[in-house]
Design a protein around this motif. Structure first.
Motif, short mmCIF file in Angstrom:
data_model
loop_
_atom_site.label_atom_id
_atom_site.label_comp_id
_atom_site.label_asym_id
_atom_site.label_seq_id
_atom_site.Cartn_x
_atom_site.Cartn_y
_atom_site.Cartn_z
N LEU A 500 53.02 17.39 46.82
CA LEU A 500 52.25 18.37 46.05
C LEU A 500 51.16 18.97 46.93
CD1 LEU A 500 51.88 19.57 43.16
CD2 LEU A 500 50.06 17.88 42.85
N TYR A 501 51.08 20.29 46.92
CA TYR A 501 50.07 20.99 47.72
C TYR A 501 49.24 21.88 46.79
CZ TYR A 501 52.56 18.96 51.58
OH TYR A 501 53.10 18.05 52.44
N ILE A 502 48.29 22.64 47.35
CA ILE A 502 47.20 23.17 46.54
C ILE A 502 47.02 24.67 46.73
CG2 ILE A 502 44.70 23.00 46.08
CD1 ILE A 502 46.39 20.58 45.16
N TRP A 503 46.52 25.29 45.64
CA TRP A 503 46.25 26.72 45.58
C TRP A 503 44.84 26.91 45.03
CZ3 TRP A 503 49.18 29.90 41.30
CH2 TRP A 503 48.74 31.24 41.30
N ASN A 504 43.96 27.53 45.80
CA ASN A 504 42.59 27.85 45.37
C ASN A 504 42.52 29.32 44.98
OD1 ASN A 504 40.98 25.80 47.92
ND2 ASN A 504 41.76 25.22 45.92
N ASP A 505 42.26 29.57 43.71
CA ASP A 505 42.10 30.94 43.20
C ASP A 505 40.66 31.08 42.68
OD1 ASP A 505 42.72 33.49 42.39
OD2 ASP A 505 44.13 32.91 40.83
N MET A 506 40.25 32.31 42.38
CA MET A 506 38.98 32.59 41.71
C MET A 506 37.76 32.10 42.50
SD MET A 506 40.54 33.84 39.08
CE MET A 506 39.27 34.12 37.87
N ASN A 507 37.91 31.90 43.80
CA ASN A 507 36.84 31.26 44.57
C ASN A 507 35.94 32.24 45.31
OD1 ASN A 507 39.19 31.71 46.12
ND2 ASN A 507 38.68 30.13 47.60
N GLU A 508 35.79 33.44 44.75
CA GLU A 508 34.90 34.44 45.36
C GLU A 508 33.41 34.08 45.31
OE1 GLU A 508 38.72 35.73 44.82
OE2 GLU A 508 37.37 35.24 43.16
N PRO A 509 32.83 33.44 44.31
CA PRO A 509 33.44 32.86 43.11
C PRO A 509 33.48 33.87 41.97
CG PRO A 509 31.15 32.22 43.22
CD PRO A 509 31.40 33.06 44.45
N SER A 510 34.48 33.74 41.11
CA SER A 510 34.62 34.59 39.93
C SER A 510 33.86 33.98 38.76
CB SER A 510 36.10 34.74 39.58
OG SER A 510 36.26 35.51 38.43
N VAL A 511 32.97 34.80 38.17
CA VAL A 511 32.22 34.40 36.97
C VAL A 511 32.33 35.57 36.00
CG1 VAL A 511 30.00 33.66 36.06
CG2 VAL A 511 30.61 33.08 38.41
N PHE A 512 33.04 35.39 34.92
CA PHE A 512 33.37 36.52 34.05
C PHE A 512 32.14 37.24 33.49
CE2 PHE A 512 37.68 34.47 32.76
CZ PHE A 512 38.17 34.74 34.02
N ASN A 513 31.10 36.48 33.17
CA ASN A 513 29.95 37.10 32.53
C ASN A 513 28.79 37.29 33.49
OD1 ASN A 513 29.51 34.33 32.71
ND2 ASN A 513 28.14 34.30 30.95
N GLY A 514 29.05 37.22 34.78
CA GLY A 514 27.98 37.40 35.75
C GLY A 514 27.95 38.82 36.28
N PRO A 515 26.92 39.16 37.04
CA PRO A 515 26.85 40.49 37.64
C PRO A 515 28.01 40.71 38.61
CG PRO A 515 25.19 39.03 38.59
CD PRO A 515 25.80 38.30 37.44
N GLU A 516 28.70 41.81 38.45
CA GLU A 516 29.87 42.13 39.28
C GLU A 516 30.90 41.01 39.27
OE1 GLU A 516 29.06 44.97 42.66
OE2 GLU A 516 27.39 43.56 42.90
#
Length: 918
Positions: A500-516
């Motif tokens: 099993l290996y790994i996938w990192n997504d949303m690590n910009e980090p993404s915050v839906f209710n944050g600025p930009e």
């Protein structure tokens, strides 16, 4: 929650997000494009707006007190306005030089109120060992000069300017246009407001304005390239000057869904590196700074009538909100030199496992274990190879990472074992947002240890992402990264296995209710660092920690595989990335090529784009064309959004099923060539996908071409980018012919040809003078190819010569670093094919062996008069074998005349031997 935030949510993935007792239903529309008004423009950003309005020559800095200290040049920068008390103290400049044409300049305040953030863990530790000890400083005519091997650095005193020269030729300059400005930290004046607002969010900027701006000029340059990631062409077009008005190139890692074609706004990653190229020289520049950054490429002003023609030059203007001034100049002189110089600073590419270079099948989401097995069986039923099956967020228990949904995935180990029995792997997604659930062991432990990023008030930052209320681990802290890595152990990540290996997504980090759609800039990280300073590197540190987790999780010595969406300078030494949430349309198919080429130019070689497009429903023709092109991406994965129609590669019926199958087989046949190129990237940093000018640097016609590319130096690829296309315009670089890999037809170099195309294939060619290793037997996965024999395809040049390489190791461990590998050189000259060892004699303490044979040798480019003889002598054994004279089977269904095929010469791929064509 603001209305705008809710609107953004509706663009996202389906899911039920809890906020206290309220359940918010997040609807996915999938039809709305990126809303650019949700992201800052330059005129809404204080430092960008102010710097772009500066006049040329407005900088008032000059140099004083130049001396040599510890083998570096040290100088003081003074501002003419320092008579005004509020402007604070002077700056200190350090100039150092390194082997292989690298110059480094650092500037900082002489008296810092708060230490500026210097991005750690990007510069490789070995760099300092390559530093040159500057022994002499020449002072003349208001300038200080350092003479190095092959070049010199000149520091002009008033005004402050820096030039890197090669004799009388200027290569690069800093502040030649007088745009160097450095906002020193100071006390807030009475009544002054440092806050910055955007939409409903306020950034308090507690330490005040700290921006830095300067100009860099590239001399002898026709074009500049770099600054990923954005969906634009390969060349960076002018953004300011000569009546051009557009947004600058922005580097600010953002979760931009359904990104649009030809936009200068940055996407998920940022690498502040630029490469220039002209007919005679290539140079580069890198600014190690992880804050928000914008870059202008300045348009050339029209020369006055009768004025002498100036040397070609590209001027650029770099601006960052905060952070440190730590800049590197790379003097080339060639494209490969610049990439080698840059990657000697930030690191060479990781060497992937062999399976990771094959085809990956992904969807958001394969809904349960039965679905997984059905997809796996479908590949076998339709005779399609694949190596990795991926699971998105729905496999978890309530969006809690390191868990499995107990109903949909009740037996994860057994599921992985059944997939692994065929030599295949699995990947699960793990994102940086941690669900704030007191029954979730990851959250409880992170909260109790104080491992979360803090808000400006010192409390754990609480933002919104897929699980609802979430906190984000402070990956700048090495202790947190080590703790996170421990969570990948088999005892902690229950249900995981070595396959099993790994996938990192949303690590910009993404915050839906944050600025930009990210977190507040005044959040606080380890060491009191504000998020504004570390933002662009956050995903890199998260990626790094996940890779460390796979390294620590078990007793085996396997190399990690972790895919990341966000990236920064140095990501190449950590793992793979992909170009994010693209669309199922022809524009996005085409723009994938310059996007991947740009990543390669900035060190990131292991990259790909979602085949078929993440959003939307490709028709059969578009999907087929994408599989055909994707077979030549370094990272080859099909992926799709939850709301799209199922598109496993056999679902579109004939002839498309057969055509996609052929594309997959093409990739698997070329895996030995790909793996050899990955080793080259691991050793010297060179990308797999290359713009034509990298191999043909003086060919001016190639400088702006970005709809075709070279895979290594020996394969030329041109996609088909329009519906029902009957031809594509292909440029063939160089002076030698190129051979169609399917038909063997040849095209002379140095010309543009309108090549006819059918749905069967895209235009792909092998360079005359090359030898490409293949494995042509069709298997279910790369694991099953391990002991298969090789085919060597020899494309002869005008002098009947050719050359190629093959690298082999065990495909999984780090033993290759201790000498456990085979590296062969194949040469054809004077009618003789020879195999010799390229590995050094003292390569290490480990060994690797293989019993694989060569089963076929194909020679292309023979003249008809040379086909009268068919005897072949294997000189190492003294045996003779038969040779089949063309037409010969080159690829299924395609025959090639003027060729010769040697079958079963009975030589091992790892041995020294020679074969004479009599």
């Amino acid at each position: 929650m603001e209305v705008g935030d809710m609107d953004r949510w509706r663009q996202k993935k389906n899911g039920f997000l809890a906020l206290g007792l309220v359940l918010l239903v997040v609807a996915v529309t999938g039809a709305h494009a990126w809303k650019k008004d949700e992201f800052k423009r330059c005129d809404q950003t204080i430092f960008c707006r102010e710097y772009r309005n500066l006049d040329i020559g407005s900088s008032k800095w000059y140099v004083s007190d130049v001396n040599l200290t510890n083998g570096k040049v040290r100088a003081r920068l003074v501002n003419e306005d320092d008579g005004e008390a509020e402007h604070g103290g002077s700056l200190i400049l350090h100039l150092s030089a390194y082997q292989d044409g690298i110059v480094r300049v650092k500037v900082k305040e002489a008296d810092q109120k708060k230490k500026r953030f210097e991005v750690p863990d990007v510069i490789v530790k070995e760099l300092e060992e390559k530093r040159l000890w500057i022994q002499r400083l020449i002072e003349k005519d208001g300038a200080s000069m350092v003479v190095l091997s092959g070049h010199e650095v000149v520091l002009l005193h008033k005004p402050f300017q820096l030039y890197v020269r090669n004799g009388k030729e200027t290569l690069l300059s800093l502040n030649a246009k007088g745009l160097f400005h450095f906002e020193r930290q100071r006390e807030k004046r009475e009544g002054e407001n440092w806050d910055d607002t955007f939409r409903s969010h306020t950034d308090t900027r507690p330490h005040g304005p700290q921006s830095i701006g300067f100009d860099v000029s590239f001399y002898g340059a026709d074009f500049v390239y770099g600054l990923p990631e954005r969906a634009t062409g390969l060349t960076l077009k002018p953004t300011k000057g000569a009546e051009i008005v557009s947004e600058p190139y922005r580097l600010f890692n953002s979760d931009i869904f359904e990104y649009i074609y030809e936009s200068p706004f940055g996407l998920y990653g940022a690498v502040p590196v630029m490469q220039s190229h002209g007919e005679k020289r290539t140079t580069g520049f890198f600014w190690l700074n992880a804050a928000e950054m914008v870059v202008d490429v300045l348009a050339k002003e029209k020369a006055e009538e009768g004025a002498a023609e100036e040397v070609s030059r590209v001027d650029t203007h770099w601006m960052a909100e905060s952070g440190a001034f730590d800049a590197f100049f790379f003097i080339g002189p060639g494209p490969k030199d610049v990439i080698r110089q840059y990657t000697s600073v930030t690191g060479k590419s990781i060497m992937p496992q062999f399976f990771a270079t094959a085809y990956h099948q992904c969807r958001w989401n394969y809904k349960d274990e039965a679905d997984v097995f059905q997809v796996d069986a479908g590949f076998d039923e339709y005779d399609m190879p694949y190596d990795v099956l991926w699971l998105d967020i729905e496999h978890t228990d309530g969006k809690k990472y390191f868990t499995w949904d107990p109903v949909l995935f009740p037996n994860p180990k057994e599921m992985q074992d059944k997939i692994a029995a065929k030599g295949r792997k699995m990947v699960t997604i793990i994102d940086p947002h941690i669900k704030r659930d007191n029954n979730y062991y990851i959250h409880k432990e992170a909260q109790s240890k104080g491992y979360y990023i803090k808000n400006k008030h010192g409390a754990d930052f609480d933002g919104w992402c897929w699980p609802g209320s979430s906190s984000y681990l402070d990956m700048l802290n090495p202790e947190v990264r080590s703790w996170w890595a421990d969570k990948f152990s088999y005892s902690s990540y229950q249900g995981s296995t070595p396959n099993l290996y790994i996938w990192n997504d949303m690590n910009e980090p993404s915050v839906f209710n944050g600025p930009e759609a990210t977190m507040e800039r005044d959040n606080i990280h380890y060491g009191g660092v504000e998020h504004r300073d570390v933002h662009n590197a956050y995903g890199y540190y998260f990626h790094m920690a996940s890779v460390e987790g796979l390294m620590k999780r078990g007793e085996n010595n396997d190399r990690p595989f972790v895919l990341s969406r966000s990236f920064f300078a140095g990501t190449q030494k950590v793992g793979a990335i992909w170009t994010g949430d693209n669309n199922a349309d022809w524009d996005h198919l085409r723009v994938s090529v310059p996007m991947l080429l740009t990543l390669g130019l900035t060190g990131i070689t292991f990259a790909g784009a979602d085949v078929g497009g993440f959003f939307g429903n490709p028709d059969a023709e578009l999907l087929t064309r994408w599989y055909q092109l994707g077979a030549y991406y370094p990272f080859y994965r099909g992926h799709a959004h939850l709301d799209t129609k199922r598109r496993e590669p056999w679902l579109f019926g004939e002839p498309y099923t057969s055509l996609i199958r052929e594309s997959l087989h093409t990739r698997y046949a070329l895996l030995p060539y790909f793996y050899t190129l990955f080793r080259e990237a691991n050793v010297n940093g060179l990308p797999l996908m290359r713009p034509l000018w990298m191999e043909y640097p003086s060919d001016k016609h190639s400088f702006a071409i970005d709809d075709e590319f070279l895979l290594g130096k020996d394969i030329l690829v041109h996609g088909v980018y329009s519906e029902k296309a009957v031809s594509e315009e292909v440029y063939f670089p160089g002076s030698q012919p190129w051979f169609d890999v399917r038909t063997g037809a040849s095209y002379s170099g140095g010309q543009t040809v309108q090549v006819p195309v059918t749905l069967d294939s895209i235009p792909v060619y092998q360079r005359a003078g090359s030898i490409i290793p293949r494995k042509d037997r069709f298997r279910r996965s790369s694991f099953q190819m391990e002991n298969d024999p090789y085919t060597l395809v020899i494309a002869l040049n005008g002098t009947y010569e050719a050359r190629g390489e093959l690298y082999i190791d065990d495909g999984k461990s780090f033993d290759f670093e201790k000498g456990a590998y085979i590296h062969r050189l194949f040469t054809f000259a004077d009618g003789r094919l020879t195999s010799t060892n390229l590995a050094p004699g003292n390569k290490g303490t480990k060994e690797f062996t293989t019993s694989c044979l060569v089963e076929r040798i194909i020679l292309l480019g023979l003249k008809s008069k040379d086909l009268s003889s068919h005897r072949v002598l294997v000189e190492s054994s003294g045996t003779q074998v038969s040779a089949e004279i063309g037409p010969s089977l080159l690829r299924k269904g395609y025959h090639q005349t003027n060729s010769l095929v040697v079958r079963m010469p009975k030589v091992r791929i790892s041995d020294d031997w020679s074969i004479k064509v009599l």
